[in-house]
Enzyme design. Structure first.
Site, mmCIF file in Angstrom:
data_model
loop_
_atom_site.group_PDB
_atom_site.id
_atom_site.type_symbol
_atom_site.label_atom_id
_atom_site.label_comp_id
_atom_site.label_asym_id
_atom_site.label_seq_id
_atom_site.Cartn_x
_atom_site.Cartn_y
_atom_site.Cartn_z
ATOM 1 N N CYS A 146 -16.292 1.666 0.751
ATOM 2 C CA CYS A 146 -15.141 0.809 1.070
ATOM 3 C C CYS A 146 -14.723 0.921 2.536
ATOM 4 O O CYS A 146 -14.056 0.040 3.052
ATOM 5 C CB CYS A 146 -13.984 1.136 0.144
ATOM 6 S SG CYS A 146 -13.341 2.814 0.316
ATOM 7 N N ASP A 160 -17.216 7.266 -1.324
ATOM 8 C CA ASP A 160 -15.964 7.106 -0.572
ATOM 9 C C ASP A 160 -15.698 8.449 0.104
ATOM 10 O O ASP A 160 -16.361 9.457 -0.197
ATOM 11 C CB ASP A 160 -14.841 6.731 -1.561
ATOM 12 C CG ASP A 160 -13.517 6.381 -0.876
ATOM 13 O OD1 ASP A 160 -13.496 6.216 0.354
ATOM 14 O OD2 ASP A 160 -12.503 6.289 -1.590
ATOM 15 N N ARG A 176 0.889 -1.181 0.000
ATOM 16 C CA ARG A 176 0.000 0.000 0.000
ATOM 17 C C ARG A 176 0.911 1.210 0.000
ATOM 18 O O ARG A 176 1.723 1.380 0.921
ATOM 19 C CB ARG A 176 -0.920 -0.012 1.219
ATOM 20 C CG ARG A 176 -1.645 1.308 1.418
ATOM 21 C CD ARG A 176 -2.749 1.241 2.448
ATOM 22 N NE ARG A 176 -3.915 0.543 1.925
ATOM 23 C CZ ARG A 176 -5.126 0.569 2.478
ATOM 24 N NH1 ARG A 176 -5.334 1.261 3.575
ATOM 25 N NH2 ARG A 176 -6.130 -0.098 1.937
ATOM 26 N N GLN A 229 -10.154 -3.896 -3.221
ATOM 27 C CA GLN A 229 -11.477 -3.506 -2.723
ATOM 28 C C GLN A 229 -12.563 -3.860 -3.739
ATOM 29 O O GLN A 229 -13.660 -4.286 -3.382
ATOM 30 C CB GLN A 229 -11.508 -2.005 -2.429
ATOM 31 C CG GLN A 229 -12.837 -1.522 -1.874
ATOM 32 C CD GLN A 229 -13.155 -2.076 -0.501
ATOM 33 O OE1 GLN A 229 -12.346 -1.967 0.402
ATOM 34 N NE2 GLN A 229 -14.335 -2.682 -0.334
ATOM 35 N N HIS A 254 -7.476 0.898 -6.268
ATOM 36 C CA HIS A 254 -7.624 0.005 -5.110
ATOM 37 C C HIS A 254 -8.311 -1.279 -5.595
ATOM 38 O O HIS A 254 -9.464 -1.552 -5.260
ATOM 39 C CB HIS A 254 -8.465 0.719 -4.050
ATOM 40 C CG HIS A 254 -8.434 0.086 -2.689
ATOM 41 N ND1 HIS A 254 -7.653 -1.013 -2.379
ATOM 42 C CD2 HIS A 254 -9.115 0.391 -1.540
ATOM 43 C CE1 HIS A 254 -7.839 -1.344 -1.108
ATOM 44 N NE2 HIS A 254 -8.717 -0.512 -0.587
ATOM 45 N N ARG A 261 -13.558 -8.742 1.845
ATOM 46 C CA ARG A 261 -12.127 -8.512 1.592
ATOM 47 C C ARG A 261 -11.355 -9.795 1.916
ATOM 48 O O ARG A 261 -10.446 -10.187 1.189
ATOM 49 C CB ARG A 261 -11.607 -7.355 2.466
ATOM 50 C CG ARG A 261 -12.194 -5.991 2.159
ATOM 51 C CD ARG A 261 -11.762 -5.490 0.788
ATOM 52 N NE ARG A 261 -10.331 -5.428 0.642
ATOM 53 C CZ ARG A 261 -9.551 -4.420 1.052
ATOM 54 N NH1 ARG A 261 -10.103 -3.363 1.609
ATOM 55 N NH2 ARG A 261 -8.233 -4.446 0.885
HETATM 56 N N1 NVA Z 1 -9.957 6.720 -1.159
HETATM 57 C C1 NVA Z 1 -9.579 6.255 0.146
HETATM 58 C C2 NVA Z 1 -9.824 4.780 0.266
HETATM 59 C C3 NVA Z 1 -9.482 4.193 1.608
HETATM 60 C C4 NVA Z 1 -9.669 2.721 1.675
HETATM 61 C C5 NVA Z 1 -8.125 6.603 0.415
HETATM 62 O O1 NVA Z 1 -7.305 6.448 -0.500
HETATM 63 O O2 NVA Z 1 -7.812 7.043 1.507
HETATM 64 N N1 CP Z 2 -11.239 -0.250 2.583
HETATM 65 C C1 CP Z 2 -9.965 -0.331 3.013
HETATM 66 O O1 CP Z 2 -9.025 -0.568 2.235
HETATM 67 O O2 CP Z 2 -9.834 -0.172 4.352
HETATM 68 P P1 CP Z 2 -8.462 -0.003 5.176
HETATM 69 O O3 CP Z 2 -7.872 1.323 4.790
HETATM 70 O O4 CP Z 2 -8.878 -0.082 6.593
HETATM 71 O O5 CP Z 2 -7.532 -1.123 4.784
#
Ligand code: NVA
Ligand code: CP
Length: 303
Positions: free
Chosen positions: A259, A219, A104, A134, A131, A287
């Site tokens: 998500c 989101d 990540r 997800q 992502h 997930r």
């Molecule tokens: N768009 C959000 C998704 C988190 C799972 C982010 O990137 O923070």
């Molecule tokens: N939806 C998601 O990826 O959650 P986290 O940021 O908690 O991993």
């Protein structure tokens, strides 16, 4: 066999994606039946988190444990990554030790660069661009509850962010209509929209996007890394809240997905996220099951 990575949904063919979702549903069934299934004994997943996580970390770690393997959590704070060791050196070292690496990070180019130097499969666990993990869970959840997404209408309300980009790629893979409503200036990246072709419409009107939708998604308005823009974004995105009035425009049996983590009172009201159309907890649980199917695909079927 060439190493398969999962950096975007386009790394799977539509046929592979369909099969993976069916497999995820089967793995979930086996899990609930109490069947022990350990296809990854002695296998190790390295998990590099350069941003925070709850669901992604716990689902991958649990998946590896239940599969008879092991997962190692790695953060920049306590590895040499945080002290500037080049990403390509880290990739070459880790991939000589572990069997799969989940990452990540911020810029998508960083994971692409990492993958280029890794001799084991690399999984994108979120970048600024997309992502894909997800989406596996979201697709599984829709299929479980409503069947195929083919020909359906999905509304994306809010930011043209990483999740939005993954929805665009899912639309082309699964052939559903995606209506995106973002404020001006917050549209998804043009090159990704182009990849969506005839399946994707970028609008600025949430009413148009939500009308007749089988699935409504949103989101957070400020993603990880955009914390400084939070106040300004809350003002701009206000008309893009998913509330009961907006849900009423969708099909009567439309589902609501997010998500998570969610900001109640911002992108979604408490009434919607806690309401009968919301499937966010099943979505979060999936997930685990869909990533098990992904790990099996990469490490058992394609290794
Ligand atoms: N768009 C959000 C998704 C988190 C799972 C982010 O990137 O923070
Ligand atoms: N939806 C998601 O990826 O959650 P986290 O940021 O908690 O991993």
């Amino acid at each position: 066999m060439a190493t398969r990575h999962f950096l975007t949904l386009l790394d799977l063919s539509p046929t592979e994606l369909h099969a993976l979702i069916i497999r995820a549903i089967e793995l979930k069934r086996l899990h609930y039946a109490g069947t022990r299934y350990e296809p990854l004994p002695n296998k190790v997943l390295g998990m590099i988190f350069e941003k925070s996580s709850t669901r992604t970390r716990v689902s991958f770690e649990t998946a590896m444990y239940q599969f008879g393997g092991h997962a190692i959590f790695l953060s920049p704070q306590d590895t040499q990554l945080g002290r500037g060791e080049p990403i390509e050196d880290t990739a070459r070292v880790l991939s000589r030790m572990v069997d799969c690496i989940m990452m990540r990070t911020h810029a998508h180019e960083r994971i692409e660069h990492f993958a280029k130097y890794s001799k084991v499969p690399v999984i994108n666990a979120l970048t600024d661009l997309c992502h894909p993990c997800q989406l596996l869970a979201d697709i599984q959840t829709f299929v479980e509850l409503r069947g195929s997404l083919n020909g359906k209408k999905v509304a994306w309300i809010g930011d043209g962010n990483n999740m939005c980009h993954s929805y665009i790629l899912a639309a082309t893979q699964l052939q559903f209509q995606l209506a995106i409503a973002t404020p001006e200036g917050y549209e998804p990246v043009a090159a990704v929209v182009k990849r969506g072709g005839e399946y994707v419409k970028v609008l600025h009107d949430p009413v148009l996007a939500a009308t007749g939708a089988h699935l409504v998604c949103t989101d957070v308005w400020a993603s990880m890394g955009q914390e400084d823009e939070q106040t300004q974004r809350v003002a701009v995105f206000k008309p893009y809240q998913v509330n009961s009035a907006l849900m009423a425009l969708a099909k009567p049996d439309a589902l609501f997905m997010h998500c998570l983590p969610a900001h109640r009172g911002e992108e979604v009201t408490t009434e919607v996220i806690e309401g009968s159309q919301s499937v966010v907890w099943q979505q979060a649980e999936n997930r685990l099951h869909s990533q098990k199917a992904l790990l099996e695909f990469l490490l058992v079927r394609h290794s």
